[in-house]
Design a protein around this motif. Sequence first.
Motif, PDB file in Angstrom:
ATOM      1  N   GLY A  94      13.908   1.403  -2.852  1.00  0.00           N
ATOM      2  CA  GLY A  94      13.738   0.799  -1.543  1.00  0.00           C
ATOM      3  C   GLY A  94      14.117  -0.658  -1.592  1.00  0.00           C
ATOM      4  N   LEU A 112      17.495  -1.520   6.234  1.00  0.00           N
ATOM      5  CA  LEU A 112      16.151  -1.171   5.807  1.00  0.00           C
ATOM      6  C   LEU A 112      15.866   0.313   6.011  1.00  0.00           C
ATOM      7  CD1 LEU A 112      14.105  -4.206   7.158  1.00  0.00           C
ATOM      8  CD2 LEU A 112      14.044  -3.373   4.799  1.00  0.00           C
ATOM      9  N   ASN A 116      15.290   2.895   2.980  1.00  0.00           N
ATOM     10  CA  ASN A 116      13.872   3.221   2.816  1.00  0.00           C
ATOM     11  C   ASN A 116      13.442   4.516   3.484  1.00  0.00           C
ATOM     12  OD1 ASN A 116      13.800   0.768   1.558  1.00  0.00           O
ATOM     13  ND2 ASN A 116      12.571  -0.271   3.102  1.00  0.00           N
ATOM     14  N   THR A 117      14.189   4.962   4.496  1.00  0.00           N
ATOM     15  CA  THR A 117      13.763   6.131   5.280  1.00  0.00           C
ATOM     16  C   THR A 117      14.806   7.250   5.267  1.00  0.00           C
ATOM     17  OG1 THR A 117      12.646   4.566   6.755  1.00  0.00           O
ATOM     18  CG2 THR A 117      12.809   6.840   7.493  1.00  0.00           C
ATOM     19  N   ASN A 139       6.631  10.250  -2.657  1.00  0.00           N
ATOM     20  CA  ASN A 139       7.277   9.134  -1.975  1.00  0.00           C
ATOM     21  C   ASN A 139       6.491   7.848  -2.216  1.00  0.00           C
ATOM     22  OD1 ASN A 139       9.253  10.845  -0.735  1.00  0.00           O
ATOM     23  ND2 ASN A 139       7.730  11.457   0.785  1.00  0.00           N
ATOM     24  N   SER A 141       5.502   4.331  -0.936  1.00  0.00           N
ATOM     25  CA  SER A 141       5.431   3.590   0.315  1.00  0.00           C
ATOM     26  C   SER A 141       4.841   2.210   0.064  1.00  0.00           C
ATOM     27  CB  SER A 141       4.600   4.385   1.332  1.00  0.00           C
ATOM     28  OG  SER A 141       4.546   3.729   2.578  1.00  0.00           O
ATOM     29  N   THR A 142       3.946   1.771   0.913  1.00  0.00           N
ATOM     30  CA  THR A 142       3.321   0.458   0.796  1.00  0.00           C
ATOM     31  C   THR A 142       2.039   0.432   1.613  1.00  0.00           C
ATOM     32  OG1 THR A 142       3.543  -1.896   1.323  1.00  0.00           O
ATOM     33  CG2 THR A 142       4.740  -0.373   2.720  1.00  0.00           C
ATOM     34  N   TYR A 156      10.241  -3.774   7.698  1.00  0.00           N
ATOM     35  CA  TYR A 156      10.021  -3.107   6.405  1.00  0.00           C
ATOM     36  C   TYR A 156       8.843  -2.148   6.503  1.00  0.00           C
ATOM     37  CZ  TYR A 156       8.224  -2.548   1.647  1.00  0.00           C
ATOM     38  OH  TYR A 156       7.723  -2.028   0.483  1.00  0.00           O
ATOM     39  N   SER A 159       9.722   0.958   8.385  1.00  0.00           N
ATOM     40  CA  SER A 159      10.552   1.900   7.631  1.00  0.00           C
ATOM     41  C   SER A 159       9.719   2.733   6.668  1.00  0.00           C
ATOM     42  CB  SER A 159      11.660   1.153   6.879  1.00  0.00           C
ATOM     43  OG  SER A 159      11.140   0.416   5.775  1.00  0.00           O
ATOM     44  N   LYS A 160       8.675   2.130   6.112  1.00  0.00           N
ATOM     45  CA  LYS A 160       7.796   2.853   5.200  1.00  0.00           C
ATOM     46  C   LYS A 160       6.794   3.738   5.955  1.00  0.00           C
ATOM     47  CE  LYS A 160       9.171   1.495   1.098  1.00  0.00           C
ATOM     48  NZ  LYS A 160       9.627   2.434   0.045  1.00  0.00           N
TER      49      LYS A 160
END
Length: 251
Positions: A94, A112, A116-117, A139, A141-142, A156, A159-160
């Motif tokens: 990512g 992004l 990321n997606t 996956n 992520s954040t 960002y 996207s996550k």
Amino acid sequence: MGTLTGRTALVTGGSRGIGRGIAERLAADGARVAVHYGSNEAAAKETVAAIGAAGGSAFAIGQELGVPGDAAALWEAFDRQTDGRLDILVNNAGIGASSAFGAIEEAEYDRLFAVNTKAPFFLAQLGAERLRDGGRVINISTGLSRAALMPDVIAYAMSKAALDIFTKYLSKVVGSRGITVNTVAPGIVDTDINAGWLRGNDEAWAQSAALSALGKVGTVSDIADVVAFLASDDARWVTGHWIDATGGSLA
């Protein structure tokens, strides 16, 4: 014998940081690991060499993500070095923090989401036929997709967040085959990508540690160990789940 002996894993963005930690941990547990990199071939080869030196098995795959045909090209490269079968897919690659809401432009926004997606979506779609029954999709992520702790990274985080929803739906799509799909969401982790503002800055380090209920900055192994659990048979009954691996930063 390792818990993953006889299995094959692909870790995107596996040459550095959290991805490298995941690749090394899965290899230590017995998996043969495809270490994907986008542009830094030297880092990927270094990771492969480190895994080999520790008694594991790995190989490198280079493919830029976020460009047309990226998923198909990556799987073609994977197939050339394997029997075309996969047990564990870790969508770790990512790109990070974006411009603030008032400053971000379409090109950055699109990039992004492409990396990321979109890339994880089509890697999973095209990888499903390679994934053995009982396999794993994990996956990365954040925590920022669940809490607006840093408003300047809005795109960002979006996207996550989309990746988080993908996890839930994909778990229903492939669940009949015994394949589990989960998200691991790190908080602030001591990696090279954060080195510029975190390492050597006592104030930033203290503030970052204070966010965690445990009073610490996360390490790569903190995240890799969670991924290793999800990849193992012990996690066979966990799917469609978003796992907070922020050290309690969202508590």
